[in-house]
Motif scaffolding. Structure first.
Motif, mmCIF file in Angstrom:
data_model
loop_
_atom_site.group_PDB
_atom_site.id
_atom_site.type_symbol
_atom_site.label_atom_id
_atom_site.label_comp_id
_atom_site.label_asym_id
_atom_site.label_seq_id
_atom_site.Cartn_x
_atom_site.Cartn_y
_atom_site.Cartn_z
ATOM 1 N N MET A 47 0.821 -1.209 0.000
ATOM 2 C CA MET A 47 0.000 0.000 0.000
ATOM 3 C C MET A 47 0.855 1.260 0.000
ATOM 4 O O MET A 47 0.534 2.251 -0.674
ATOM 5 N N GLY A 48 1.953 1.225 0.750
ATOM 6 C CA GLY A 48 2.842 2.377 0.816
ATOM 7 C C GLY A 48 3.561 2.662 -0.479
ATOM 8 O O GLY A 48 4.126 3.744 -0.666
ATOM 9 N N SER A 49 3.517 1.690 -1.395
ATOM 10 C CA SER A 49 4.108 1.853 -2.726
ATOM 11 C C SER A 49 3.067 2.257 -3.763
ATOM 12 O O SER A 49 3.351 2.277 -4.964
ATOM 13 N N GLY A 50 1.839 2.553 -3.289
ATOM 14 C CA GLY A 50 0.794 3.015 -4.191
ATOM 15 C C GLY A 50 0.038 1.913 -4.891
ATOM 16 O O GLY A 50 -0.643 2.153 -5.895
ATOM 17 N N ILE A 51 0.130 0.683 -4.370
ATOM 18 C CA ILE A 51 -0.546 -0.455 -4.986
ATOM 19 C C ILE A 51 -1.634 -0.949 -4.041
ATOM 20 O O ILE A 51 -1.375 -1.199 -2.858
ATOM 21 N N GLN A 52 -2.844 -1.089 -4.550
ATOM 22 C CA GLN A 52 -3.953 -1.574 -3.728
ATOM 23 C C GLN A 52 -3.791 -3.076 -3.483
ATOM 24 O O GLN A 52 -3.877 -3.877 -4.415
ATOM 25 N N LYS A 53 -3.573 -3.439 -2.241
ATOM 26 C CA LYS A 53 -3.264 -4.833 -1.930
ATOM 27 C C LYS A 53 -4.405 -5.784 -2.277
ATOM 28 O O LYS A 53 -4.164 -6.939 -2.665
ATOM 29 N N ASN A 54 -5.630 -5.325 -2.166
ATOM 30 C CA ASN A 54 -6.769 -6.201 -2.451
ATOM 31 C C ASN A 54 -7.092 -6.303 -3.934
ATOM 32 O O ASN A 54 -7.952 -7.087 -4.330
ATOM 33 N N ASP A 55 -6.410 -5.517 -4.753
ATOM 34 C CA ASP A 55 -6.622 -5.562 -6.198
ATOM 35 C C ASP A 55 -5.532 -6.337 -6.935
ATOM 36 O O ASP A 55 -5.533 -6.401 -8.166
ATOM 37 N N LEU A 56 -4.597 -6.915 -6.170
ATOM 38 C CA LEU A 56 -3.496 -7.652 -6.805
ATOM 39 C C LEU A 56 -4.027 -8.858 -7.575
ATOM 40 O O LEU A 56 -4.808 -9.649 -7.046
#
Length: 260
Positions: A47-56
């Protein structure tokens, strides 16, 4: 080949994920090819890298279970480096691989497939000693320990060094502590100064000169899904992590020179 480094501390709340994310971003700003591996089911580094963890589409869970290749699971972040993300699915992996032969080396074997593509692979470990964390420590050559300069942090440090020693003896002879970084540092606090002095005495040259100060902008950055260098590049936190990355590069260069 990449230098593979774990950011680890068995005590939570010491700036571990903050260090993993911002060290990765700072190395990328310094023109290094970086992969950040999130090995914590909270998925905060993701998340801190701008990536939605639940959308992986795929995560580290799929890699550890052997359901997808590591190359297919890696995501390119918009902040200059690549991410092998994690989410709550990771919490169920330990039971799934518990009886598997070579279970401690699944991550190491996976990283061998891609390490030639990177200069640095940063692994963010969970603040607990689980089979997932053992996988991380069995896969890396060095550990950077973020340390808050307070009394209880010193107690947790003893547990972590014992863990590293055990894994070095049993699973990964190359494993060593390559650095300790002081985080949330407040030089006005007498205890902070006292603990810092103890760390200097115990770790010597392994203690980074760089200290990461308490910084409001650094604390705010994760809520925006950005490393501090992209959120507020002039902040004290951003400057500190750039300095830490530069210090790591310098030490890496010296190490390579000694090998030659």
């Amino acid at each position: 080949m990449a230098q593979i480094i774990a950011i680890a501390n068995q005590k939570g709340g010491v700036g571990k994920t903050t260090t993993a994310v911002n060290l990765a971003a700072s190395l990328a700003v310094l023109k290094k090819r970086v992969l950040l591996v999130d090995m914590d089911s909270q998925g905060n580094a993701t998340m801190g890298s701008g990536i939605q963890k639940n959308d992986l589409l795929y995560s580290i869970t799929d890699v550890l279970l052997g359901e997808v290749s590591i190359e297919n699971a890696i995501t390119k972040a918009e902040v200059g480096y690549k991410v092998l993300g994690a989410n709550r699915d990771l919490s169920g992996v330990e039971l799934a691989i518990a009886e598997q032969e070579g279970r401690e080396f699944i991550l190491r074997n996976a990283l061998q497939e891609v390490e030639k593509n990177f200069d640095y692979i940063i692994v963010d470990c969970a603040p607990s000693l689980s089979l997932i964390t053992v996988n991380a420590l069995a896969a890396v050559e060095g550990v950077i320990i973020p340390m808050q300069c307070e009394y209880y942090a010193l107690e947790g440090l003893a547990d972590l060094t014992q863990t590293i020693d055990r894994i070095q003896q049993a699973l990964n002879p190359e494993l060593q502590i390559i650095g300790v970084v002081r985080t949330m540092y407040d030089a006005r606090n007498a205890l902070t100064r006292d603990v810092s002095a103890e760390l200097e005495q115990y770790f010597g040259k392994k203690l980074y000169d760089t200290v990461v100060p308490r910084n409001v902008r650094l604390a705010e950055a994760p809520a925006h899904g950005l490393p501090i260098i992209y959120f507020e590049k002039s902040s004290k936190g951003a400057i500190a992590y750039l300095n830490l990355a530069a210090e790591l590069l310098k030490k890496s260069k010296v190490k390579k020179g000694n090998k030659a």
